[in-house]
Design an enzyme around this catalytic site. Structure first.
Site: not given
Ligand code: ADP
Length: 444
Positions: A164, A200, A202, A208, A275, A287, A291, A294
């Site tokens: 989230g 990791e 950024y 996405h 993802e 990740e 499940r 949405v």
């Molecule tokens: P959550 O499990 O909280 O949804 P995610 O790992 O799926 O977290 O990341 C959610 C969003 O955060 C991604 O869609 C992206 O917009 C941003 N994000 C996550 N990791 C990175 C990254 N290494 N670099 C840039 N944006 C990131």
């Protein structure tokens, strides 16, 4: 096939699961908190059980109460929806011990993918690209500093048990890293009960893009194409679509193959989503969500496949009802999340909906559990409705979305409708020029 399923959720997803069960001739049991006694999911289920007070921890997250409700109603299976207990390996274990089918993957798969640092390791071993970052949990500032020097900045510190969009902090240099590291740990502890974080690289302006996976107990695994979810606020999705405007057929195939490789690495069963972030023609796993998601309706619209019915079928031990080659992708679909929140500050706006009128007509689907005179509770998430449109192409899906947002009535609370309209009317959105930093142009 099951005769009766308990739905361990509320709101639109509980209703969505009830519709699928009705089509399959399966009886349903709704569970609800005291605050939800008049909710539509309670009204439309065949049976209902109150499982506790409004607070989720005492009702929808109360494993003992949910299991007891299944036992007294003789439900053979539990569909967890998304959120709440959907990614709780402990809950899936308890279901198994009580001989109730959990409609989802095996408990150990939930835990491998739920611990995001562990998931990175598994995926890396399978040969799928991940972003440079830590091998596992980063225990302290000193290790974080060393890794920062190794991988370079900017970096993102993320909660290992995250979800989230919570528990994430960006650091553009060493000084910032030392400052945000304890904050991210504390946020992780507060949100998920464990302070573990990983790091990791950024990416500044990624897209996405995620792939829908389905697997059965006979070992078949297929993908149902991608969803692009780049339009986000606070790292949470707001608009999703399928297909993505960013992918060439070659890149789509490469990513789909990688998503299947990830699923195969853990012998994945049921519905899941792999993802990725995409930037400069490269893709990186971030990740896997174990499940239903949405945004699953956009996939249903372009494939004509009912993902919830398929989840139930495979949980009952049946094979997938199609092979990869039989999945036909047609047209374009977009989903907008109408949330009860201030469209500028994004703070939740719970309260009474005094008037509600959904849009309709060709190519329009509304997944919701609201109606006039119903209350958006401050106890739960702020989603009011998912507005989904379908068109023969992206332009048609967008024009149907525009006319739907223009006539949708939700009065009494603030909603994201004005912002969603601004997005679909934006020239860059219309051209498909989007990324996860899209909304930063209006909210720097
Ligand atoms: P959550 O499990 O909280 O949804 P995610 O790992 O799926 O977290 O990341 C959610 C969003 O955060 C991604 O869609 C992206 O917009 C941003 N994000 C996550 N990791 C990175 C990254 N290494 N670099 C840039 N944006 C990131």
């Amino acid at each position: 096939m099951f005769k009766k399923i308990l739905i361990a959720n509320r709101g639109e997803i509980a209703l969505r699961i009830i519709w699928a069960c009705r089509e399959l001739g399966i009886k349903t049991v709704a569970v609800h908190s005291e605050a939800d006694k008049d909710s539509l999911h309670v009204k439309f289920a065949d049976e209902d059980v109150c499982i506790g007070p409004a607070r989720s921890r005492e009702s929808y997250l109360n494993i003992g109460a949910v299991i007891a409700a299944a036992e007294i109603t003789d439900a053979e299976a539990i569909h967890p929806g998304y959120g709440f207990l959907a990614e709780s390996a402990a809950f899936a274990e308890v279901c198994k011990a009580c001989k109730i089918t959990f409609i989802g993957p095996k408990p150990h798969v939930i835990s491998v993918m739920g611990e995001k640092a562990k998931a990175r390791e598994t995926v890396k071993k399978a040969g799928v690209p991940i972003l440079p970052g830590s091998d596992g949990i980063v225990p302290d500032e000193e290790t974080a500093r060393t890794l920062g020097r190794e991988f370079g900045y900017p970096l993102i510190v993320k909660a290992a048990a995250g979800g989230g969009g919570r528990g994430m902090r960006i650091a553009s240099d060493e000084e910032e890293l030392i400052r945000v590291f304890p904050v991210a740990r504390e946020e992780a502890r507060a949100s998920f009960g464990v302070p573990d974080v990983y790091m990791e690289k950024y990416l500044h302006d990624p897209r996405h893009i995620e792939f829908q996976i389905l697997g059965d107990s006979q070992g078949s695994i297929v993908h149902l194409g991608e969803r692009e979810c780049s339009i986000q606020r606070k790292h949470q999705k707001l608009v999703e679509e399928s297909p993505s405007t960013a992918l060439t057929p070659k890149m789509r195939q490469k990513m789909a193959d990688s998503a299947i490789t990830v699923a195969r690495a853990v012998n994945y069963e049921n519905a899941g989503t792999v993802e990725f972030l995409v930037q400069d023609g490269q893709f990186y796993f971030i990740e896997m969500n174990t499940r239903i998601q949405v945004e699953h309706p956009v996939t249903e619209m372009v494939t004509g496949i009912d993902l919830i019915k398929e989840q139930i079928r495979v949980a009952a031990g049946l094979p997938l009802s199609f092979t990869q080659d039989q999945i036909i992708f047609r047209g374009h679909s977009i989903e907008c999340r109408v949330n009860a929140e201030d469209p500028v500050s994004f703070t939740p706006s719970p309260g009474l909906i005094t008037s509600y009128h959904p849009p309709g007509g060709p190519g329009v689907r509304v997944d919701t559990a609201v109606h006039s005179d119903c209350r958006i509770s401050p106890y739960y998430d702020s989603m009011v409705a998912k507005l989904i449109t379908y068109g023969n192409n992206r332009e048609e899906a967008i024009s149907r979305m525009r006319r739907s947002l223009e006539v949708m009535v939700v009065e009494g609370i603030k909603t994201t409708i004005p912002l969603l309209l601004r997005i679909v009317n934006d020239a860059d959105f219309q051209k498909g020029n989007i990324s996860t930093s899209f909304l930063k142009r209006w909210y720097p």
